[in-house]
Design a protein around this motif. Structure first.
Motif, PDB file in Angstrom:
ATOM      1  N   ILE B  84      -5.651 -10.700  -1.753  1.00 32.19           N
ATOM      2  CA  ILE B  84      -3.780 -10.643  -1.088  1.00 32.19           C
ATOM      3  C   ILE B  84      -3.523 -10.532   0.551  1.00 32.19           C
ATOM      4  N   GLY B  85      -5.088 -10.228   0.960  1.00 31.68           N
ATOM      5  CA  GLY B  85      -5.068 -10.385   2.338  1.00 31.68           C
ATOM      6  C   GLY B  85      -5.468 -11.779   3.244  1.00 31.68           C
ATOM      7  N   GLY B 117     -10.503  -0.374 -14.908  1.00 31.65           N
ATOM      8  CA  GLY B 117      -9.322   0.745 -14.189  1.00 31.65           C
ATOM      9  C   GLY B 117      -7.762   0.611 -13.941  1.00 31.65           C
ATOM     10  N   ARG B 125      -1.308   4.386  -1.088  1.00 34.72           N
ATOM     11  CA  ARG B 125      -2.177   4.002  -0.459  1.00 34.72           C
ATOM     12  C   ARG B 125      -3.098   5.236   0.316  1.00 34.72           C
ATOM     13  N   ASP B 129      -8.120   2.379  -1.278  1.00 31.11           N
ATOM     14  CA  ASP B 129      -7.731   0.648  -1.548  1.00 31.11           C
ATOM     15  C   ASP B 129      -7.826   0.050  -3.015  1.00 31.11           C
ATOM     16  N   GLU B 220     -18.512   5.741  -1.389  1.00 30.56           N
ATOM     17  CA  GLU B 220     -17.349   5.512  -0.751  1.00 30.56           C
ATOM     18  C   GLU B 220     -16.919   7.111  -1.559  1.00 30.56           C
ATOM     19  N   ILE B 225     -12.354   3.168   1.586  1.00 31.78           N
ATOM     20  CA  ILE B 225     -12.656   4.248   2.966  1.00 31.78           C
ATOM     21  C   ILE B 225     -13.894   4.787   3.196  1.00 31.78           C
TER      22      ILE B 225
END
Lengths: 457, 302
Positions: B84-85, B117, B125, B129, B220, B225
């Motif tokens: 999507i980015g 998931g 957010r 992510d 993470e 993160i």
């Protein structure tokens, strides 16, 4: 008696004694650790249960898969384990909305009114204290199979504390023209060079390059019009853009802008568009090359011509070249590490005064900026920008035409792709300031809400 | 006149035509390219937009990508918001109606898979992510690999009906090879069944699912993160308390955190290739799992 039995018996007695006599003392220290361990086990159990649920689901799927496998092998007719998406179930990308906010704080060695001439961009931090640089509402999406559309509305608080609302952009863009053609129309940033069409929140530095503030004004060059683009059938990326836009207004400053103001001592008149050839014409050629898997190069050339307001038949021509080189490591996390180098050089030829004007002259200005970024670890970027701008004639006292140099190192931290913190130092050398140099320090914060912020190349 | 002839010749050189009528397939990852090559054979010409050595969430959009998508007959994507980015602006710039979502030339493989998931509650957010549509790393389950190849074969058959049987036949061969390979992979990883692992990112859930090990935590603290000193020290006690013996990590993630955990707890760190092309010797989907199995079994002589 069995010695093992005796040992067990003794231990049981010992335990009982311990429990009876010092139960309270044990409870004090060890119950706490036991409780911790219990929570730890509980968490692990939850996690395992989740995993098992997932595994049961997966096993069910696999069973289905095996059933279809045996069918496949038996009859060579495939029945899909789960439905293969038919052509009609693929979904459309839909409507997107986002809000981005850009704030700055800092100070300078010079006073606020001198700072105003140093920080020429309307979205630059331009005063000591706090600045709301840009709050931008973006709405966009796919209209139908033929058009996409987007609008960017800017809210800003100026140095006097007044809120300013601007329709920065609102345009449509075609989706399915043949032969690599694309048409864009409405109010939009002129695609001159690489930096001008970028919105403030995607800039790599807190402020706009000096030469762009001089040629295109504080808000960048944007206007109403239409442009066509052709992606050429070459073996490398090669795109030609041609467009025409209205030449009038405060966002087209080198053209029909701001009657009553002066440029190089020539007073600007209120000149109207009379003929089709009085429009602002733009052409751009952009090429992209992959030098290797890790190295890519973009080279562009842009040109603008249109009428200016210093006379009734005077014109302005602006030319520019831009280069963008980017290296990315073979293994990258979040796109890091990388090194990029972006340079643009621009030249303006401004016919000041009509042919019968005794003061008639041609004002030649040029400038460049060159900026390098180094993403040295995930989320961290160090940058350095060098700028130079100058002009011919009697220009030393004119803040928009004097010889000027600026050096700007900065450091940016992106906690995620939705936020950033940036510290930047600007060192200015100018002719028009009495002290000739100025130092400024800015801290910038950005947030992005809503739809995923898309990155452009 | 000579100059015109030279210019005309140059123009002809610039405009390149393909000599054969092959389907031009563009994929977002090298895994998808490997499937397309396996079922398409010499009928297709496949190009991947990203390299297997890079984090597919964050591709750097390059003009050459626009060029590739512009010429494509079929675009294969992982979907579930993985791209999507960077994909939406690329699709707009590429001005190719054939491969726009909703058209036959666009195939989102996540629609062929039951994703793990999927979020059941609201997602913000603040959770990092999190992909609300489900975990997009689904190609790391060999059973999903077979489904993906099958979906691609079916779509190739729709786009090029005269060679439908050929695609189907190639898919059958691929699926049979996979079935055989899967048994040997399962056998050589049987000793890892029910063993607790730690992963760097939430990217190995499908692999754990396929081979029966448990991923009990991630380096993470939240997806995407970066770990902090506090989150790492919490992880140290967790590893010690639960006797977690293995940490798996993609080749592109930073190694400082895993080195720290290894020094503090002695946990074995295994760098697992996550995609075709993640290492120069991994050129097919079968190579990928051979490499994963070898890495998990390489105890470094211990």
């Amino acid at each position: 008696m069995d010695p093992f039995y005796i040992r067990v018996n003794c231990m049981a007695i010992l335990f009982a004694a311990l429990l009876l006599n010092s139960g309270a003392a044990i409870a004090g220290e060890e119950v706490e650790t036991l409780r911790q361990q219990l929570t730890e086990i509980k968490l692990l159990m939850q996690r395992m249960q989740q995993t098992y649920d997932q595994r049961i689901n997966a096993l069910e799927q696999r069973l289905q898969g095996l059933e279809s496998n045996s069918e496949r092998i038996a009859s060579a007719v495939v029945s899909p384990p789960i439905a293969i998406p038919s052509l009609s179930t693929a979904t459309n990308s839909g409507f997107q909305i986002g809000l981005s906010g850009l704030f700055a704080t800092g100070g300078s060695s010079v006073s606020n009114d001198k700072l105003e001439s140093l920080q020429g961009g309307a979205h630059d931090p331009g005063q000591k204290g706090f600045t709301v640089q840009n709050v931008e509402l973006s709405i966009g999406g796919t209209v139908d199979p033929y058009f996409d559309a987007q609008a960017n509305i800017i809210l800003q608080i100026d140095v006097d504390g007044d809120t300013v609302v601007e329709l920065e952009e609102a345009f449509f863009i075609t989706r399915s023209l043949p032969w690599g053609l694309q048409v864009k129309g409405g109010q939009y940033f002129t695609e001159f060079g690489r930096q001008n069409p970028q919105h403030p929140h995607t800039w790599s530095f807190v402020d706009q390059p000096v030469v762009l503030s001089r040629f295109f004004g504080g808000d960048g060059l944007r206007s109403q019009g239409v442009r066509a683009s052709w992606l050429m059938p070459t073996d490398w990326y090669s795109e030609i853009n041609v467009g025409m836009q209205n030449p009038k207004g405060e966002t087209v400053t080198s053209f029909l802008n701001a009657p009553g103001e002066e440029i190089g001592g020539h007073t600007l008149i209120d000149r109207d568009l009379r003929k089709f050839r009085d429009l602002l014409y733009m052409a751009r050629w952009l090429n992209g090359f992959d030098l290797s898997e890790s190295l890519s190069l973009n080279l562009g050339a842009s040109s603008l011509w249109g009428p200016n307001a210093s006379g009734t038949r005077t014109n302005t021509h602006i030319y520019g070249m831009d280069m963008y080189l980017k290296w990315q490591a073979t293994y990258t996390q979040r796109g890091f590490p990388f090194v990029s180098w972006h340079t643009e050089i621009l030249k303006r030829r401004y016919e000041a005064g009509d042919t019968d004007d005794s003061n008639r002259e041609t004002l030649n200005d040029w400038g460049l900026f060159s900026q390098a970024l180094w993403g040295f670890k995930p989320g961290w970027v160090a940058g350095l920008r060098l700028e130079y701008a100058t002009a011919n004639g009697d220009n030393a006292a004119d803040p928009l035409r004097d010889t000027r140099k600026r050096l700007s190192p900065n450091l940016t931290w992106y906690p995620t792709e939705y936020s950033k913190l940036r510290l930047q130092y600007n060192h200015d050398w100018t002719e028009h300031l009495s002290g000739k140099t100025a130092g400024s320090l800015w801290l910038q914060v950005e947030f992005n809400l809503g739809s995923h912020a898309a990155h452009v190349f | 006149m000579k100059i015109y002839r030279v210019l005309f010749g140059l123009l002809l050189l610039m405009i390149s035509f393909d000599a054969y009528s092959v389907l031009r397939i563009v994929t977002t990852t090298q895994d998808l390219a490997a499937f397309a090559e396996a079922v398409g054979g010499e009928r297709v010409k496949v190009q991947s937009l990203t390299q297997g050595t890079r984090d597919p969430h964050f591709a750097a959009a390059k003009p050459s990508m626009i060029r590739k998508v512009f010429r494509a007959d079929l675009l294969l994507v992982i979907g579930a918001d993985m791209e999507i980015g960077w994909l939406p602006p690329l699709l707009q710039s590429a001005r190719n109606a054939r491969v726009q979502p909703g058209n036959p030339g666009y195939l989102d493989l996540s629609n062929s898979i039951a994703l793990l998931g999927k979020s059941s509650g609201p997602v913000t957010r603040a959770m990092g992510d999190v992909h609300a549509k489900g975990n997009p790393h689904y190609w790391l389950d060999p059973a999903n690999g077979i489904r993906m190849a099958q979906a691609i074969a079916a779509r190739l058959g729709e786009l090029d009906p005269s060679h439908k049987d050929e695609y189907q036949k190639r898919f059958n061969t691929f699926a049979q090879t996979m079935d055989k390979k899967l048994q040997s992979w399962q056998a050589s990883l049987a000793h890892l069944k029910h063993k607790p692992f730690i992963a760097y990112h939430t990217s190995f859930v499908y692999l754990a699912d396929a081979f029966g090990f448990l991923i009990v935590d991630e380096v993470e603290p939240k997806p995407g993160i970066a770990p902090s000193a506090a989150s790492l020290s919490a992880l140290v006690s967790r590893i010690d308390n639960n006797e977690i013996g293995l940490l798996i990590i993609e080749p592109y993630y930073e190694r400082r955190s895993s080195r720290y955990l290894n020094e503090k707890t002695g946990i074995r760190v295994v760098v697992l290739p996550q995609s075709v092309g993640a290492r120069p010797d991994i050129n097919s989907y079968i190579d990928l799992f051979d490499a994963i199995v070898a890495a998990l079994n390489d105890t470094g002589g211990k």
